[in-house]
Design an enzyme around this catalytic site. Structure first.
Site, mmCIF file in Angstrom:
data_model
loop_
_atom_site.group_PDB
_atom_site.id
_atom_site.type_symbol
_atom_site.label_atom_id
_atom_site.label_comp_id
_atom_site.label_asym_id
_atom_site.label_seq_id
_atom_site.Cartn_x
_atom_site.Cartn_y
_atom_site.Cartn_z
ATOM 1 N N GLY A 68 0.817 -1.218 0.000
ATOM 2 C CA GLY A 68 0.000 0.000 0.000
ATOM 3 C C GLY A 68 0.847 1.261 0.000
ATOM 4 O O GLY A 68 0.585 2.194 0.750
ATOM 5 N N ARG A 105 -0.142 5.644 -1.937
ATOM 6 C CA ARG A 105 -0.673 6.913 -1.396
ATOM 7 C C ARG A 105 -0.719 6.837 0.136
ATOM 8 O O ARG A 105 -0.399 5.802 0.727
ATOM 9 C CB ARG A 105 -2.060 7.228 -1.964
ATOM 10 N N SER A 124 -3.779 0.020 14.327
ATOM 11 C CA SER A 124 -4.605 1.225 14.505
ATOM 12 C C SER A 124 -4.900 1.369 15.993
ATOM 13 O O SER A 124 -4.829 0.378 16.727
ATOM 14 C CB SER A 124 -5.927 1.077 13.743
ATOM 15 N N TYR A 129 -13.557 -3.367 10.513
ATOM 16 C CA TYR A 129 -12.216 -2.769 10.600
ATOM 17 C C TYR A 129 -11.627 -2.980 11.995
ATOM 18 O O TYR A 129 -10.459 -3.378 12.142
ATOM 19 C CB TYR A 129 -12.314 -1.276 10.291
ATOM 20 N N ALA A 137 -12.350 -5.292 14.128
ATOM 21 C CA ALA A 137 -12.008 -6.712 14.275
ATOM 22 C C ALA A 137 -10.705 -7.023 13.548
ATOM 23 O O ALA A 137 -9.847 -7.765 14.059
ATOM 24 C CB ALA A 137 -13.152 -7.577 13.738
ATOM 25 N N LYS A 160 -8.154 -5.030 12.887
ATOM 26 C CA LYS A 160 -6.963 -4.453 13.517
ATOM 27 C C LYS A 160 -6.688 -5.102 14.872
ATOM 28 O O LYS A 160 -5.538 -5.245 15.282
ATOM 29 C CB LYS A 160 -7.110 -2.935 13.633
HETATM 30 P P1 NDP Z 1 -5.126 5.074 2.012
HETATM 31 O O1 NDP Z 1 -6.493 4.715 1.558
HETATM 32 O O2 NDP Z 1 -4.617 6.451 1.783
HETATM 33 O O3 NDP Z 1 -4.056 4.056 1.421
HETATM 34 C C1 NDP Z 1 -4.328 2.682 1.459
HETATM 35 C C2 NDP Z 1 -3.258 1.943 0.680
HETATM 36 O O4 NDP Z 1 -3.600 0.551 0.705
HETATM 37 C C3 NDP Z 1 -3.200 2.387 -0.775
HETATM 38 O O5 NDP Z 1 -1.844 2.471 -1.168
HETATM 39 C C4 NDP Z 1 -3.911 1.273 -1.507
HETATM 40 O O6 NDP Z 1 -3.328 1.075 -2.775
HETATM 41 C C5 NDP Z 1 -3.621 0.055 -0.628
HETATM 42 N N1 NDP Z 1 -4.647 -0.978 -0.790
HETATM 43 C C6 NDP Z 1 -5.945 -0.930 -0.400
HETATM 44 N N2 NDP Z 1 -6.577 -2.055 -0.763
HETATM 45 C C7 NDP Z 1 -5.659 -2.844 -1.372
HETATM 46 C C8 NDP Z 1 -5.695 -4.133 -1.975
HETATM 47 N N3 NDP Z 1 -6.827 -4.861 -2.048
HETATM 48 N N4 NDP Z 1 -4.560 -4.625 -2.514
HETATM 49 C C9 NDP Z 1 -3.429 -3.911 -2.475
HETATM 50 N N5 NDP Z 1 -3.315 -2.691 -1.932
HETATM 51 C C10 NDP Z 1 -4.418 -2.167 -1.392
HETATM 52 O O7 NDP Z 1 -5.128 4.724 3.591
HETATM 53 P P2 NDP Z 1 -4.269 5.346 4.798
HETATM 54 O O8 NDP Z 1 -2.939 5.742 4.299
HETATM 55 O O9 NDP Z 1 -5.106 6.321 5.518
HETATM 56 O O10 NDP Z 1 -4.111 4.055 5.734
HETATM 57 C C11 NDP Z 1 -3.018 3.162 5.572
HETATM 58 C C12 NDP Z 1 -3.024 2.144 6.707
HETATM 59 O O11 NDP Z 1 -2.992 2.826 7.959
HETATM 60 C C13 NDP Z 1 -4.269 1.252 6.735
HETATM 61 O O12 NDP Z 1 -3.909 -0.046 7.136
HETATM 62 C C14 NDP Z 1 -5.134 1.924 7.793
HETATM 63 O O13 NDP Z 1 -6.004 1.019 8.402
HETATM 64 C C15 NDP Z 1 -4.067 2.401 8.759
HETATM 65 N N6 NDP Z 1 -4.519 3.481 9.612
HETATM 66 C C16 NDP Z 1 -4.801 4.728 9.093
HETATM 67 C C17 NDP Z 1 -5.217 5.763 9.916
HETATM 68 C C18 NDP Z 1 -5.470 7.139 9.421
HETATM 69 O O14 NDP Z 1 -5.874 8.001 10.244
HETATM 70 N N7 NDP Z 1 -5.285 7.457 8.139
HETATM 71 C C19 NDP Z 1 -5.426 5.533 11.355
HETATM 72 C C20 NDP Z 1 -5.113 4.200 11.790
HETATM 73 C C21 NDP Z 1 -4.677 3.215 10.938
HETATM 74 P P3 NDP Z 1 -4.143 1.229 -4.177
HETATM 75 O O15 NDP Z 1 -5.137 2.309 -3.995
HETATM 76 O O16 NDP Z 1 -3.055 1.521 -5.160
HETATM 77 O O17 NDP Z 1 -4.731 -0.112 -4.341
#
Ligand code: NDP
Length: 256
Positions: free
Chosen positions: A12, A15, A141, A155, A157, A159
């Protein structure tokens, strides 16, 4: 300790927080493979880092597809020549009230966030065993392990599950010299978070309850990941570091 540049796979990384992790680790000289589904976004990150003199290989992978975790790890090892660190960051958090949540909705979140963590760790473990400082860092998280948010039962569950998986693997992989830890972000400003908190005024009211007075940035999370991924963190395993600006700390005080 290590003579070669340390090698890392970040899921991931196209972004948000994952992109911040890729950028920070690249700036500090790690050799990186990162994944996502969005090829254009991945190639853009690759090009920006190359222009800045850093290196990162984008590997397209949808973690919900069968065999993708093992394929991704194999492709990363081919690109990097070894694997010292796995950072599993990819995750989704679609808001769905319990009454509307279908089994497909549940599986989408559990598969992306948790099942892929198991499959990636399983595929990476033999490669990490060959490292002199193997590391797994899961992005968990505060939501689930510490707190709850209405509409995010799946979600929370997933994490909570990540934390259990992390502790079990910390014990199981210690003998091969691999540490397994987590970073638990609080409220980190990414495009997806802004979508979740789109209701007018919500971003401001959430910011007001964070003692340090601001939301976090992807680089705040990347700094903790960088430390846990480093050889210096070799005596820390089975721990999740909360990076939330104190959001989970204040006690409720009476009479107000
Ligand atoms: P974003 O939505 O900005 O980024 C999510 C990333 O995960 C993207 O790069 C996306 O890539 C990738 N992704 C999602 N689904 C898939 C899939 N099926 N296969 C491969 N890649 C996938 O999320 P955040 O940056 O906000 O969050 C990132 C992590 O941090 C997550 O695990 C989230 O739970 C955790 N988190 C975030 C918080 C926050 O406040 N932002 C708080 C707590 C935890 P693409 O789009 O290219 O598929």
């Amino acid at each position: 300790m290590c003579e070669h540049r340390r090698t890392v796979l970040v899921t991931g990384g196209t972004r948000g927080i994952g992109k911040g992790i890729v950028e920070r680790l690249a700036a500090h000289g790690l050799d990186i493979a990162f994944s996502g589904r969005d090829r254009a976004a991945g190639e853009q990150v690759e090009a920006t880092l190359a222009a800045a003199g850093g290196g990162a290989h984008f590997i397209r992978a949808d973690l919900r597809e069968a065999g993708s975790a093992a394929g991704l790890v194999a492709a990363a090892v081919t690109a990097l020549g070894s694997l010292d660190v796995l950072v599993h960051n990819a995750g989704i958090y679609p808001e769905q009230p319990l009454g509307d949540m279908t089994l497909d909705d549940w599986h989408a979140v559990l598969d992306t966030n948790l099942t892929s963590a198991f499959l990636l760790a399983q595929a990476a473990a033999p490669h990490l065993a060959a490292s002199d400082a193997g590391r797994i860092v899961f992005i968990s998280s505060i939501t689930g392990p510490r707190t709850g948010i209405s509409g995010l039962a799946h979600y929370c569950a997933s994490k909570g599950g990540i934390d259990g998986l992390m502790r079990a693997l910390a014990v199981e992989l210690a003998a091969q010299g691999t540490t397994v830890n987590g970073v638990a972000p609080g409220t980190i400003l990414t495009d997806s978070l802004a979508e979740l908190y789109a209701e007018p005024g919500l971003m401001e009211s959430v910011t007001r309850i964070i003692p340090v007075g601001r939301m976090g940035s992807p680089d705040d999370i990347a700094a903790a990941v960088e430390f846990l991924a480093s050889p210096d963190a070799g005596f820390i395993t089975g721990q999740s570091i909360i990076v939330d600006g104190g959001q989970t700390i204040p006690e409720v005080q009476g009479n107000s």
